[in-house]
Design an enzyme around this catalytic site. Structure first.
Site, mmCIF file in Angstrom:
data_model
loop_
_atom_site.group_PDB
_atom_site.id
_atom_site.type_symbol
_atom_site.label_atom_id
_atom_site.label_comp_id
_atom_site.label_asym_id
_atom_site.label_seq_id
_atom_site.Cartn_x
_atom_site.Cartn_y
_atom_site.Cartn_z
ATOM 1 N N HIS A 1 0.821 -1.205 0.000
ATOM 2 C CA HIS A 1 0.000 0.000 0.000
ATOM 3 C C HIS A 1 0.861 1.263 0.000
ATOM 4 C CE1 HIS A 1 -2.914 2.732 2.377
ATOM 5 N NE2 HIS A 1 -3.409 2.608 1.158
ATOM 6 N N ARG A 2 0.804 2.031 -1.065
ATOM 7 C CA ARG A 2 1.627 3.246 -1.247
ATOM 8 C C ARG A 2 3.119 2.886 -1.175
ATOM 9 N NH1 ARG A 2 -1.782 7.188 2.978
ATOM 10 N NH2 ARG A 2 -3.828 6.299 2.485
ATOM 11 N N GLU B 1 1.075 -0.659 -4.876
ATOM 12 C CA GLU B 1 -0.013 0.291 -5.100
ATOM 13 C C GLU B 1 0.504 1.723 -4.952
ATOM 14 O OE1 GLU B 1 -3.645 2.742 -3.834
ATOM 15 O OE2 GLU B 1 -1.856 2.335 -2.635
ATOM 16 N N ASP C 1 -0.617 6.102 -5.706
ATOM 17 C CA ASP C 1 -1.698 7.065 -5.951
ATOM 18 C C ASP C 1 -1.234 8.102 -6.964
ATOM 19 O OD1 ASP C 1 -3.569 6.115 -3.834
ATOM 20 O OD2 ASP C 1 -1.865 6.627 -2.554
ATOM 21 N N HIS D 1 -0.573 10.734 -2.327
ATOM 22 C CA HIS D 1 -1.920 10.337 -1.894
ATOM 23 C C HIS D 1 -2.863 11.516 -1.697
ATOM 24 C CE1 HIS D 1 -5.067 9.320 1.041
ATOM 25 N NE2 HIS D 1 -5.097 8.170 0.397
ATOM 26 N N GLU E 1 -3.784 3.882 -8.539
ATOM 27 C CA GLU E 1 -5.070 4.467 -8.150
ATOM 28 C C GLU E 1 -5.158 5.889 -8.692
ATOM 29 O OE1 GLU E 1 -6.227 4.602 -3.988
ATOM 30 O OE2 GLU E 1 -7.920 5.909 -4.522
ATOM 31 N N LYS F 1 -6.513 9.247 -8.357
ATOM 32 C CA LYS F 1 -7.112 10.013 -7.259
ATOM 33 C C LYS F 1 -7.920 11.180 -7.816
ATOM 34 C CE LYS F 1 -5.954 8.277 -3.247
ATOM 35 N NZ LYS F 1 -7.046 7.630 -2.497
ATOM 36 N N ASP G 1 0.327 -2.197 4.423
ATOM 37 C CA ASP G 1 1.516 -1.350 4.543
ATOM 38 C C ASP G 1 2.759 -2.200 4.849
ATOM 39 O OD1 ASP G 1 -0.278 0.786 4.388
ATOM 40 O OD2 ASP G 1 -0.443 0.972 6.577
HETATM 41 O O1 G3P Z 1 -5.828 0.565 -2.872
HETATM 42 C C1 G3P Z 1 -6.732 0.799 -1.870
HETATM 43 C C2 G3P Z 1 -6.433 1.997 -1.039
HETATM 44 O O2 G3P Z 1 -5.219 2.552 -1.426
HETATM 45 C C3 G3P Z 1 -7.503 3.034 -1.109
HETATM 46 O O3 G3P Z 1 -7.414 3.956 -0.077
HETATM 47 O O4 G3P Z 1 -6.941 6.185 0.812
HETATM 48 O O5 G3P Z 1 -5.188 4.474 0.901
HETATM 49 O O6 G3P Z 1 -5.801 5.501 -1.252
HETATM 50 P P1 G3P Z 1 -6.270 5.078 0.086
HETATM 51 CA CA CA Z 2 -4.486 4.345 -2.764
#
Ligand code: G3P
Ligand code: CA
Length: 294
Positions: free
Chosen positions: A52-53, A79, A81, A94, A162, A164, A283
């Site tokens: 995640h990120r 992943e 953003d 993000h 993702e 945004k 994470d």
């Molecule tokens: O990939 C799912 C997740 O990243 C979505 O929420 O806020 O962390 O971008 P957020």
């Molecule tokens: Ca995300």
């Protein structure tokens, strides 16, 4: 590009709602397991590990350091953003504003707004995107999407992009599509997922990209929404609280793969894995990897 892949199982599920409609790609788990092109060639893995990120528990989120860390800590997919600068450049960050993850306030004290879309890439590149996380990361920058993709490629992992708030950034979908289209590395099935909470942007990306680049709906669509969206999406990426076994089954019946976010402790990771999800966003990719291996 239209998706015409006929799905045998779909014939049993979709005709009531979508008579004779084309649906995307293959059934979820069978196709995934059979594919010789799984991310990182980790054949036999039942749950995809999504950092995640980047590995954001260990390095500042959405930086090249976090991407490299994810590569070292067992991620299959990384992943990131995506947003856009004032001068139309794609960057990986993000928040809509630069204040939480950079020193924008300090660098531009006279500004009253520090929105990503209000600064040029040149201005954003002067910011430190790592010091807030720890001294060791001082000097990290907000990466462009091109820089981030290059770093992901170097890890051997796949990518989840993702988009945004794409409706706030004119040209963002076109630019992301152009970048992905230009490099066939990202066209290998299972290596690239484009996702958004704004499903209209996902539908738009589906039209722009080869069918081997997968599309994901963020959120928790109803069964009716799942059926409607299956024409342009392959994956539902659902908040962990909605990823119960019943919901996952429903999504599988609608021929999606299901990913869940964001989970960091081993017990929750195991519980989610047992509810049948196909991937988990975390994470701490190393913790998920260890929990799955044990
Ligand atoms: O990939 C799912 C997740 O990243 C979505 O929420 O806020 O962390 O971008 P957020
Ligand atoms: Ca995300």
């Amino acid at each position: 590009m239209a998706r015409l892949g006929a799905v045998l199982t779909a014939a049993a599920v979709l005709p009531l709602v979508l008579p004779a409609a084309p649906v995307r790609a293959e059934p979820p788990q069978a196709a995934w397991a059979a594919s010789p092109m799984q991310p990182n060639a980790r054949a036999g893995r039942s749950v995809v590990v999504i950092a995640h990120r980047g590995a954001s528990a260990y390095a500042p989120e959405n930086t090249l350091a976090a991407i490299r860390e994810a590569g070292k800590r067992g991620a299959d997919l990384i992943e990131l953003d995506v947003r856009q600068t004032k001068d139309g450049k794609l960057v990986v960050i993000h928040d809509a504003t630069l204040t939480r993850t950079t020193d924008a306030r300090k660098k531009f004290p006279k500004r009253t707004s520090w929105r990503v879309g209000d600064l040029t890439l040149k201005q954003i590149k002067t910011l430190d995107a790592g010091a807030w996380f720890g001294k060791a990361y001082r000097g990290q920058r907000v990466p462009t999407l091109a820089e981030a993709l290059k770093a992901v490629k170097a890890t051997g992992d796949g990518v989840v992009l993702e988009l945004k708030e794409p409706d706030k950034y004119p040209g963002l979908t076109q630019r992301v599509a152009a970048l992905l289209k230009a490099d066939r590395h990202w066209h290998v099935r299972g290596r690239t997922l484009v996702q958004s909470f704004q499903w209209s942007a996902v539908r738009d990306m589906n039209e722009r990209l080869p069918s081997t680049i997968e599309m994901g709906l963020l959120g928790a669509p109803t069964f009716a929404e799942m059926l409607r969206s299956r024409l342009y999406a392959d994956v539902i990426h659902v908040p962990k609280g909605s990823a119960g076994a019943g919901y996952v089954r429903q999504a599988h019946n609608a021929l999606y793969r299901v990913y869940a976010y964001t989970v960091n402790d081993a017990a929750s990771l195991r519980r989610l894995a047992s509810s049948g999800v196909d991937g988990i966003t975390t994470d701490r990719p190393d913790v998920l990897r260890a929990a799955l291996d044990s």
